[in-house]
Design an enzyme around this catalytic site. Sequence first.
Site: not given
Length: 132
Positions: A58, A25
């Site tokens: 993400y 992430s």
Amino acid sequence: MKRTFLNSKIHRATVTGSELNYVGSMAIDAELMKAANILPFERIEIVNVNNGQRWATYVIEAEPGSGIMEVRGAAARLAEVGDIVIIFTYIEIEEPIPVPWHPRVVMVNEKNQISEIRHIAADKPSELLFSL
């Protein structure tokens, strides 16, 4: 037919941290996310201006106003603290494309604080190719 367009970007942010042993992430200051219309867990694309690396991951929301721009997981090998990155989000739009289309660009300073918010505009879809 659907086409994919730039939706928003955070321009020339500074990497503030990296954490290799994390399950992937990118942590981004929640204020920057809001300004760029990025939601938690949304897919983003990152370009490292310093070394040319490009990857997708993400977003995880970091503390508002913190200036955090932290690369996590395996991607931590792609950026070092102090590197300059550009964060992109995209949107799929069914034709006909709304004209004018206005991607949002969040400009930040060296502390990852918002310095300006711009909207790229084009009067017709073909102009988008030359304005990005």
